[in-house]
Design a protein around this motif. Structure first.
Motif, PDB file in Angstrom:
ATOM      1  N   ARG A 106       0.823  -1.226   0.000  1.00  0.00           N
ATOM      2  CA  ARG A 106       0.000   0.000   0.000  1.00  0.00           C
ATOM      3  C   ARG A 106       0.847   1.262   0.000  1.00  0.00           C
ATOM      4  O   ARG A 106       0.486   2.254  -0.638  1.00  0.00           O
ATOM      5  CB  ARG A 106      -0.959  -0.030   1.193  1.00  0.00           C
ATOM      6  CG  ARG A 106      -1.960  -1.181   1.082  1.00  0.00           C
ATOM      7  CD  ARG A 106      -3.187  -0.964   1.910  1.00  0.00           C
ATOM      8  NE  ARG A 106      -3.919  -2.207   2.123  1.00  0.00           N
ATOM      9  CZ  ARG A 106      -5.118  -2.295   2.647  1.00  0.00           C
ATOM     10  NH1 ARG A 106      -5.751  -1.209   3.038  1.00  0.00           N
ATOM     11  NH2 ARG A 106      -5.720  -3.466   2.815  1.00  0.00           N
ATOM     12  N   VAL A 107       1.959   1.236   0.721  1.00  0.00           N
ATOM     13  CA  VAL A 107       2.845   2.405   0.735  1.00  0.00           C
ATOM     14  C   VAL A 107       3.395   2.661  -0.676  1.00  0.00           C
ATOM     15  O   VAL A 107       3.456   3.805  -1.142  1.00  0.00           O
ATOM     16  CB  VAL A 107       3.982   2.217   1.763  1.00  0.00           C
ATOM     17  CG1 VAL A 107       5.103   3.226   1.533  1.00  0.00           C
ATOM     18  CG2 VAL A 107       3.443   2.343   3.182  1.00  0.00           C
ATOM     19  N   MET A 108       3.741   1.594  -1.375  1.00  0.00           N
ATOM     20  CA  MET A 108       4.278   1.753  -2.746  1.00  0.00           C
ATOM     21  C   MET A 108       3.197   2.271  -3.701  1.00  0.00           C
ATOM     22  O   MET A 108       3.460   3.162  -4.517  1.00  0.00           O
ATOM     23  CB  MET A 108       4.852   0.426  -3.243  1.00  0.00           C
ATOM     24  CG  MET A 108       6.191   0.102  -2.592  1.00  0.00           C
ATOM     25  SD  MET A 108       6.673  -1.624  -2.771  1.00  0.00           S
ATOM     26  CE  MET A 108       7.149  -1.641  -4.490  1.00  0.00           C
ATOM     27  N   ILE A 109       1.981   1.745  -3.582  1.00  0.00           N
ATOM     28  CA  ILE A 109       0.881   2.249  -4.420  1.00  0.00           C
ATOM     29  C   ILE A 109       0.664   3.732  -4.120  1.00  0.00           C
ATOM     30  O   ILE A 109       0.541   4.563  -5.023  1.00  0.00           O
ATOM     31  CB  ILE A 109      -0.426   1.458  -4.156  1.00  0.00           C
ATOM     32  CG1 ILE A 109      -0.317   0.021  -4.669  1.00  0.00           C
ATOM     33  CG2 ILE A 109      -1.634   2.157  -4.799  1.00  0.00           C
ATOM     34  CD1 ILE A 109      -1.449  -0.902  -4.191  1.00  0.00           C
ATOM     35  N   GLY A 110       0.622   4.058  -2.826  1.00  0.00           N
ATOM     36  CA  GLY A 110       0.367   5.443  -2.403  1.00  0.00           C
ATOM     37  C   GLY A 110       1.445   6.402  -2.865  1.00  0.00           C
ATOM     38  O   GLY A 110       1.166   7.513  -3.324  1.00  0.00           O
ATOM     39  N   THR A 111       2.695   5.969  -2.769  1.00  0.00           N
ATOM     40  CA  THR A 111       3.818   6.823  -3.191  1.00  0.00           C
ATOM     41  C   THR A 111       3.749   7.052  -4.702  1.00  0.00           C
ATOM     42  O   THR A 111       3.980   8.155  -5.190  1.00  0.00           O
ATOM     43  CB  THR A 111       5.152   6.158  -2.797  1.00  0.00           C
ATOM     44  OG1 THR A 111       5.103   5.858  -1.395  1.00  0.00           O
ATOM     45  CG2 THR A 111       6.330   7.075  -3.060  1.00  0.00           C
ATOM     46  N   TYR A 112       3.373   6.005  -5.433  1.00  0.00           N
ATOM     47  CA  TYR A 112       3.263   6.104  -6.900  1.00  0.00           C
ATOM     48  C   TYR A 112       2.168   7.090  -7.305  1.00  0.00           C
ATOM     49  O   TYR A 112       2.396   7.959  -8.154  1.00  0.00           O
ATOM     50  CB  TYR A 112       2.965   4.704  -7.456  1.00  0.00           C
ATOM     51  CG  TYR A 112       2.736   4.669  -8.953  1.00  0.00           C
ATOM     52  CD1 TYR A 112       3.804   4.723  -9.845  1.00  0.00           C
ATOM     53  CD2 TYR A 112       1.451   4.582  -9.480  1.00  0.00           C
ATOM     54  CE1 TYR A 112       3.597   4.687 -11.224  1.00  0.00           C
ATOM     55  CE2 TYR A 112       1.226   4.539 -10.854  1.00  0.00           C
ATOM     56  CZ  TYR A 112       2.308   4.600 -11.715  1.00  0.00           C
ATOM     57  OH  TYR A 112       2.099   4.566 -13.074  1.00  0.00           O
ATOM     58  N   VAL A 113       0.965   6.965  -6.683  1.00  0.00           N
ATOM     59  CA  VAL A 113      -0.137   7.843  -7.119  1.00  0.00           C
ATOM     60  C   VAL A 113       0.070   9.301  -6.700  1.00  0.00           C
ATOM     61  O   VAL A 113      -0.579  10.197  -7.233  1.00  0.00           O
ATOM     62  CB  VAL A 113      -1.529   7.347  -6.637  1.00  0.00           C
ATOM     63  CG1 VAL A 113      -1.818   5.955  -7.160  1.00  0.00           C
ATOM     64  CG2 VAL A 113      -1.685   7.410  -5.122  1.00  0.00           C
ATOM     65  N   LEU A 114       0.992   9.529  -5.761  1.00  0.00           N
ATOM     66  CA  LEU A 114       1.286  10.914  -5.350  1.00  0.00           C
ATOM     67  C   LEU A 114       2.488  11.498  -6.098  1.00  0.00           C
ATOM     68  O   LEU A 114       2.811  12.671  -5.930  1.00  0.00           O
ATOM     69  CB  LEU A 114       1.566  10.968  -3.837  1.00  0.00           C
ATOM     70  CG  LEU A 114       0.367  10.731  -2.903  1.00  0.00           C
ATOM     71  CD1 LEU A 114       0.833  10.712  -1.452  1.00  0.00           C
ATOM     72  CD2 LEU A 114      -0.705  11.800  -3.087  1.00  0.00           C
ATOM     73  N   SER A 115       3.131  10.663  -6.897  1.00  0.00           N
ATOM     74  CA  SER A 115       4.365  11.120  -7.534  1.00  0.00           C
ATOM     75  C   SER A 115       4.085  12.086  -8.691  1.00  0.00           C
ATOM     76  O   SER A 115       3.003  12.090  -9.272  1.00  0.00           O
ATOM     77  CB  SER A 115       5.187   9.927  -8.027  1.00  0.00           C
ATOM     78  OG  SER A 115       4.436   9.190  -8.966  1.00  0.00           O
ATOM     79  N   ALA A 116       5.092  12.880  -9.000  1.00  0.00           N
ATOM     80  CA  ALA A 116       4.965  13.875 -10.081  1.00  0.00           C
ATOM     81  C   ALA A 116       4.587  13.161 -11.370  1.00  0.00           C
ATOM     82  O   ALA A 116       5.148  12.142 -11.720  1.00  0.00           O
ATOM     83  CB  ALA A 116       6.286  14.610 -10.254  1.00  0.00           C
TER      84      ALA A 116
END
Length: 491
Positions: A361-371
Motif C-alpha cells: 500500500r505504501v508503494m501504491i500510495g507513493t506512486y499515485v502521489l508522484s509527479a
C-alpha cells in the motif's frame, strides 16, 4: 463465575449497581476467559495486574456512589490506540516495543467513565487488511466455525481481535477503528454489532494513523444497546484533533426502542451486484421486511457512483498511508536496522519492519502521489469521492432517513483462503462498506441471520451525518427480529 462473561454491558451495569457482584469479580471472570481462549489469538497483550487495580479502584468509587456510566465494565482495546505506559504496536514489527507516554483521547474518556482495561487486541498491521491475517502477531481466529467443520476462519479485519474477543465473551465490548469497513465487516463475520460513527464524531488523537481523512474510531459490542452505551463515552469534541467536530453528544441509549414508524429507508439498486450470493440477497430482503413491519417506509434509491468507490478508495487510502507512514524511519522510536548511510538506514528499517501488505500500500500510495501521476490518480479519486458524497446528499435531501444494504459479500472465509495470489480478491470484501468512509457518514452493522453453513451474516444501515441515533433505533429493530447468536464453544 464464568456466567458473568455472558452478560451484556447493560446487564452488568445493573448487576454492579445492585451489588450482585463487584467489578473485580467481573474482571477476574473475563481474565480467566482470556486465558482459556489464547488459541483465538485475539489479545496481543494481556494486562491482568492493571485490570485488577482499575477494578478495585472502581469498586471503591461505586461504594461511595461515584461510579461513572461505564463503572466496572471490562473492555478490550485495539492495539491502534495509544495507552499510556502500555505497549502499543499497531501490530507491526516496526513499532517494536513502543510504550507511549500518553493516552489516546478515546481511551482516556473510557477510563474517565470507569471502564477497566483487560489488554490490547490484535488487528491487521496498521489496520491494513480485511481478515486480520497481516498482523505481526499472527492471524486472529474467528470463534465461529462452519457446521460440521473445524476449518479455522478469519474474523474479518482490521479490527479482528476486537470482534473475535467480543463474540467469544472475552470482553464486554471493544474499541475499534474503521477506514474502509474495519469495524462493520468483522462485526458481520462474528455476529457482533459494530458502529462506524460520522467522521469527526470521535477523536483520532492518539490513534495510530492509516488514512487520516477516512479513519474513525467506534465500538464493537454484543448488542445495539451496548454499542450505544460505549459510543456515548467514546464520542465528543477534542481540541487536540482538528477534524473533531464540536457538537453535543446525545444519549445514544435513549434511541434504543424508539419508534421507527414513518422513517424512509432507502434500498440502493447499485448494491445488487452480479453474482451476489442468494443468501445475502435473501437476508437483505428479509431485513427490509422487518423494518417495514416496524412501520418504516421502503423506497428504492440510486447511488450511481457506487461502482467507482472501491477503486477510488484504494487510491486515496494508500496515498494517505504513504504520507502517514513516512514517520517510521528507524530514527526516533521503534525498530532500527543500521545502515552505512541515512538512506540505507531508512530502507533497511522499513524493509524489515513493514509487512507485505503495508509495503504494497505504501508503494501504491507513493506512486499515485508522484509527479506526473498525481492528477491522473489522486486528484481524480478525490473528485470521485465528492461525487459519492453527493449521491448520499441527494438521497437524504429526498427525505430518506437511512439506507439499508448488506454488510459483506459473504460470510467469514478460511484463514489463507483469499488474497494470496491476488490481493484484489481481498479488497473486494470492502465493496459494501467503503462508500460510507468516502462520504464521512455513520454506519452500523447488525447480525441478521446465518448462511447455509451456520455462519453469521450482517446487514448495514447508513445514516445521515451525525444521526447515529436513528441507526441505533433501526439497528435495534433488526436485532429484535433476528435474535442474538453466540458461537458454540470449541476453544
Amino acid at each position: 463465575m464464568t456466567d458473568l462473561t455472558s452478560m451484556t454491558i447493560a446487564e452488568a451495569k445493573a448487576g454492579l449497581a445492585n451489588k450482585s457482584f463487584t467489578s473485580l469479580e467481573l474482571t477476574d471472570a473475563h481474565l480467566a476467559a482470556i486465558e482459556a481462549a489464547r488459541s483465538l489469538n485475539a489479545f496481543v497483550l494481556e494486562t491482568p495486574d492493571q485490570a485488577r487495580a482499575m477494578a478495585r479502584a472502581v469498586d471503591a468509587r461505586i461504594a461511595k456512589g461515584e461510579g461513572g456510566p461505564l463503572a466496572g465494565i471490562p473492555l478490550g482495546i485495539k492495539d491502534l490506540f495509544a495507552t499510556k505506559d502500555v505497549r502499543t504496536t499497531a501490530c507491526s514489527k516496526i513499532l517494536g516495543n513502543f510504550v507511549p507516554p500518553y493516552e489516546s483521547t478515546v481511551t482516556s474518556q473510557l477510563w474517565r467513565d470507569g471502564a477497566v482495561m483487560l489488554g490490547k487486541l490484535n488487528n491487521d498491521e496498521f489496520a491494513m487488511g480485511s481478515s486480520n491475517e497481516t498482523s505481526c502477531f499472527g492471524p486472529v481466529v474467528n470463534p465461529w466455525r462452519r457446521e460440521g467443520s473445524n476449518t479455522t476462519l478469519v474474523p474479518g479485519g482490521s479490527s479482528g481481535g476486537s470482534a473475535s474477543a467480543v463474540a467469544a465473551l472475552l470482553c464486554m465490548g471493544a474499541t475499534a477503528t474503521d477506514t474502509g469497513g474495519s469495524i462493520r465487516q468483522p462485526a458481520a463475520f462474528t455476529a457482533t454489532v459494530g458502529v462506524k460513527p460520522t467522521y469527526g464524531r470521535c477523536s483520532r488523537w492518539g490513534i495510530v494513523a492509516f488514512a487520516s481523512s477516512l479513519d474513525q474510531a467506534g465500538p464493537i459490542a454484543r448488542t445495539t444497546r451496548d454499542a450505544a452505551i460505549l459510543m456515548r463515552s467514546m464520542a465528543g469534541h477534542d481540541p487536540k484533533d482538528t477534524t473533531s467536530v464540536d457538537r453535543d453528544v446525545p444519549d445514544y441509549e435513549a434511541a434504543i426502542g424508539k419508534s421507527v414508524k414513518g422513517l424512509k429507508i432507502g434500498i440502493p439498486k447499485e448494491y445488487r451486484l452480479d453474482g451476489m450470493p442468494v443468501e445475502i440477497e435473501k437476508l437483505w430482503t428479509e431485513g427490509a421486511a422487518w423494518l417495514k413491519a416496524a412501520g418504516a417506509e421502503l423506497v428504492e434509491v440510486s447511488l450511481p457512483h457506487t461502482k467507482y468507490a472501491l477503486p477510488a478508495y484504494y487510491i486515496v487510502a494508500p496515498a494517505e498511508a504513504s504520507s502517514n507512514l513516512a514517520r517510521y524511519d528507524g530514527v526516533r522510536y521503534g525498530l532500527r536496522v543500521p545502515g552505512r548511510s541515512i538512506g540505507e538506514l531508512y530502507e533497511s528499517t522499513r524493509a524489515e519492519g513493514f509487512g507485505d501488505e503495508v509495503r504494497r500500500r505504501v508503494m501504491i500510495g507513493t506512486y499515485v502521489l508522484s509527479a506526473g501521476y498525481y492528477d491522473a490518480y489522486y486528484l481524480r479519486a478525490q473528485k470521485v469521492r465528492t461525487l459519492i458524497k453527493k449521491d448520499f446528499e441527494d438521497c437524504f435531501a429526498k427525505g430518506v432517513s437511512a439506507i439499508l444494504t448488506p454488510a459483506t459479500p459473504s460470510a467469514a472465509f478460511g484463514v489463507g483462503e483469499k488474497g494470496g495470489a491476488d490481493p484484489v480478491e481481498m479488497y473486494l470484501n470492502d465493496i459494501f462498506t467503503v462508500t460510507v468512509n468516502m462520504a464521512g457518514l455513520p454506519g452500523i452493522a447488525v447480525p441478521a441471520g446465518k448462511d447455509a453453513q451456520g455462519l453469521p451474516l450482517g446487514l448495514q444501515l447508513i445514516g445521515r451525518p451525525f444521526d447515529e441515533e436513528t441507526l441505533f433505533s433501526l439497528g435495534e429493530v433488526l436485532e429484535q427480529a433476528a435474535g442474538r447468536f453466540t458461537p458454540p464453544k470449541w476453544w
